[in-house]
Design an enzyme around this catalytic site. Sequence first.
Site, PDB file in Angstrom:
ATOM      1  CE1 TYR A 170      -4.086   1.432  -0.457  1.00  0.00           C
ATOM      2  CE2 TYR A 170      -3.650   2.604   1.583  1.00  0.00           C
ATOM      3  CZ  TYR A 170      -4.410   2.414   0.441  1.00  0.00           C
ATOM      4  OH  TYR A 170      -5.498   3.217   0.210  1.00  0.00           O
TER       5      TYR A 170
ATOM      6  CE  LYS B 286     -19.951 -20.501 -16.819  1.00  0.00           C
ATOM      7  NZ  LYS B 286     -20.878 -21.333 -17.588  1.00  0.00           N
TER       8      LYS B 286
ATOM      9  CB  ALA C 246     -35.887 -20.389 -31.377  1.00  0.00           C
ATOM     10  N   GLY C 247     -33.829 -20.064 -28.357  1.00  0.00           N
ATOM     11  CA  GLY C 247     -33.279 -19.077 -27.451  1.00  0.00           C
ATOM     12  C   GLY C 247     -31.794 -18.876 -27.694  1.00  0.00           C
TER      13      GLY C 247
ATOM     14  CG  ASN D 144     -28.832 -31.419 -17.471  1.00  0.00           C
ATOM     15  OD1 ASN D 144     -29.234 -32.514 -17.099  1.00  0.00           O
ATOM     16  ND2 ASN D 144     -27.585 -31.026 -17.311  1.00  0.00           N
TER      17      ASN D 144
END
Length: 418
Positions: A42, A97, A198-199, A289
């Site tokens: 710092y 994730k 169709a996404g 899924n």
Amino acid sequence: MTRNWTEEEQQALDYHAQPVPGKIATAVTKPCETQRELSLAYTPGVAVPVRAIAEEPLDAYRYTNKGNLVAVVTDGTAVLGLGNTGALASKPVMEGKGVLFKTFAGIDVFDIEIDADSPDAIVDTVAAIAPTFGGINLEDIAAPHCFEVERKLKERIDIPVFHDDQHGTAIIIAAGLLNALDIQGKSIHATQITCLGAGAAGIASMELLVALGARRENIMLVDRRGIVHTGRDDLNAYKREFAVETGRRTLADAMAGADVFIGVSGPDLVDAGMLASMAPRPVVFALSNPVPEVRPELARETRNDLIMATGRSDYPNQVNNVLGFPFIFRGALDVGARAINTEMAIAAVHALKALAHEPVPDSVLEAYEQETMKFGPDYIIPKPFDPRLIENVPPAVARAAIDTGVARYGWPAHYPQQ
């Protein structure tokens, strides 16, 4: 209200709660145990890299964690199969994730959950915080807003923006499909493809397959109202790109004579009659899924000449995004890429495709409790725990980034010499 959780659900809650809440945390990478080290970490020492970066912005990649830090961003409108849970409830998924990024590719993640009332609100927020990061992974944003968010961010910021529900899914589908078609003796250029859904995933997968040689006129996209055709007046701009002129209207019509079925929709939507009507030696990717569009048991009872993939780990040929996004970002970050473009996606496809042809390491056989595993109808894409993924996919992506001019740096010194 207190819910009565099942024993299995309680185990999942305990996993997330203990020994500390959540699944990811920050870590300090430099020593800070003495007065001297504190002064370097710092004030006053930190002022030196501040001045360096102010004079040369690229030095942020040298003196900070920017080059190895990805934001996983969502508004919580399309979380797994749960739908619009809202931003806060999506946080366990975004943390998950982060676990995958770090475990498989050594990439650090901040998960960013945004309460947003419009696509522009997401774009403005992410653009404002983009200097912190080396890349942006968009996640679980509902279509069609996800297309708009990605497009606008790519126009505004100079780091990779990658919507995994679109492009990650598309890359794994394409790699597995190319191998399956090779086994079935078919060419993507002449293949009749039916896509149910169709996404984000469906449209991105079809776009990538077109880039790999599929013909738009050979693709039938099917949504909740049936085949996407030129006579419909309810199509958004992204669906209109795949509208075909045809008298067919239903999913059953679209399945008749198809070489390939790709499902990114919902459970149990394909019956035995539809499967029976497909062309000889079909390829079926039923990726809903946890319940696929058609159960593998029914599919194999109906057709003994098919190759099948699902999104599940308990059947052969799992289409799993973890095969892609950690390694794609690894390659992009290692060359300081400004974007992840189509050429980089195609490079990842071919790297994954080729790896499935190689002998499988013993460590993979042990992880999946298999005595043997080799390229064929039940092994068309690598397994997520294959240690060669990190050796093969990032260099392919990095090479494509360099060749297409989106890399800030040349070939990384720690990569295999070409």
